[in-house]
Design a protein around this motif. Sequence first.
Motif, PDB file in Angstrom:
ATOM      1  N   UNK A 216       0.853  -1.188   0.000  1.00  0.00           N
ATOM      2  CA  UNK A 216       0.000   0.000   0.000  1.00  0.00           C
ATOM      3  C   UNK A 216       0.882   1.229   0.000  1.00  0.00           C
ATOM      4  N   UNK A 217       0.622   2.150  -0.955  1.00  0.00           N
ATOM      5  CA  UNK A 217       1.382   3.399  -1.036  1.00  0.00           C
ATOM      6  C   UNK A 217       0.437   4.571  -0.815  1.00  0.00           C
ATOM      7  N   UNK A 218       0.998   5.645  -0.238  1.00  0.00           N
ATOM      8  CA  UNK A 218       0.163   6.764   0.184  1.00  0.00           C
ATOM      9  C   UNK A 218      -0.182   7.724  -0.943  1.00  0.00           C
ATOM     10  N   UNK A 219       0.465   7.576  -2.088  1.00  0.00           N
ATOM     11  CA  UNK A 219       0.184   8.461  -3.211  1.00  0.00           C
ATOM     12  C   UNK A 219      -0.411   7.700  -4.383  1.00  0.00           C
ATOM     13  N   UNK A 220       0.096   8.001  -5.568  1.00  0.00           N
ATOM     14  CA  UNK A 220      -0.401   7.326  -6.760  1.00  0.00           C
ATOM     15  C   UNK A 220       0.418   6.062  -7.023  1.00  0.00           C
ATOM     16  N   UNK A 221      -0.118   5.215  -7.883  1.00  0.00           N
ATOM     17  CA  UNK A 221       0.565   3.973  -8.243  1.00  0.00           C
ATOM     18  C   UNK A 221       1.215   4.150  -9.606  1.00  0.00           C
ATOM     19  N   UNK A 222       2.406   4.749  -9.616  1.00  0.00           N
ATOM     20  CA  UNK A 222       3.137   4.958 -10.859  1.00  0.00           C
ATOM     21  C   UNK A 222       3.829   3.692 -11.331  1.00  0.00           C
ATOM     22  N   UNK A 223       4.315   3.741 -12.556  1.00  0.00           N
ATOM     23  CA  UNK A 223       4.935   2.575 -13.178  1.00  0.00           C
ATOM     24  C   UNK A 223       6.138   2.079 -12.387  1.00  0.00           C
ATOM     25  N   UNK A 224       6.974   2.990 -11.890  1.00  0.00           N
ATOM     26  CA  UNK A 224       8.179   2.542 -11.186  1.00  0.00           C
ATOM     27  C   UNK A 224       7.822   1.812  -9.900  1.00  0.00           C
TER      28      UNK A 224
END
Length: 286
Positions: A216-224
């Motif tokens: 789980x990440x607090x921002x967006x789910x970018x490609x990297x």
Amino acid sequence: MGRDGALKGWPVTGWRHDRLETREDVVIVEEPLEIQVALPREGTVEIFPVAVTMRTPGHDEDLALGFLYTEALIPEPAVIARGLSLERPSPNEVRVILPMDVWIDRERLTRHFYMTSSCGICGKAAIEAIFAHGYPPLPEEEPVIPIGLLYDLPRRLREAQALFRRTGGLHAAAIFDAEGRLLWLREDVGRHNAVDKAIGAALREGRLPLSRSLLLVSGRAGFEIAQKALRAGIPILAALGAPSSLTLELAQAAGMTVVGFLREGGANIYTAPWRIRQSPSSEPTV
């Protein structure tokens, strides 16, 4: 203006309604970290500066290991057990010393990856390169997460973000197991750094691949970030923000579940939705 590791005091002049006040605020520290790889060879040591990233000091060794593994510069998790060691030539350098029997592509090492704290590694080859470097196969039948548990993860993330509560200036990455237990949480000014730190912590403990885990990440789910999760064998990537189109293309090709706009009571499932099921009636869903 005092400093304590990842935090630094800073005088602030602020307005509160129509009143002016001066006080000391706490801001997050951002400094460069150089990641180096050392290759011992018959009485000599070759040292390669591999990357420079702007990061929040703390868990720097996890960051270095997570970065090198998710970039496929450390070929496999077993390298840790074969004698990999770490040095700190200075507070803003981490040197990863690989065992003598580990083969590594020197050409890739001499290609410096320069990162900023906001954009991750720029100009990377796209999805074909991810598959060329290899990643652990994702499980086809599990884990399957009840939606009520998924809804509750943002709260658990917030409660664990000690530095964010003090500064409001950090991204977070948390790895949970399939039952919702928090395994590792890392915070950093760079969202990709936070992910590298969390994966690096798991790597140091010999826990990869993370085939029954959720990131789980607090921002967006970018490609990297999707690339790093896939390299760690994580089958579910969830984000409080939106995924990018390239993230979804990668996830669809690999069979990874991507969840976006996760909040208490709502979520969008973009790929492999079978890993998220309806909660039993006994479970809270809000």
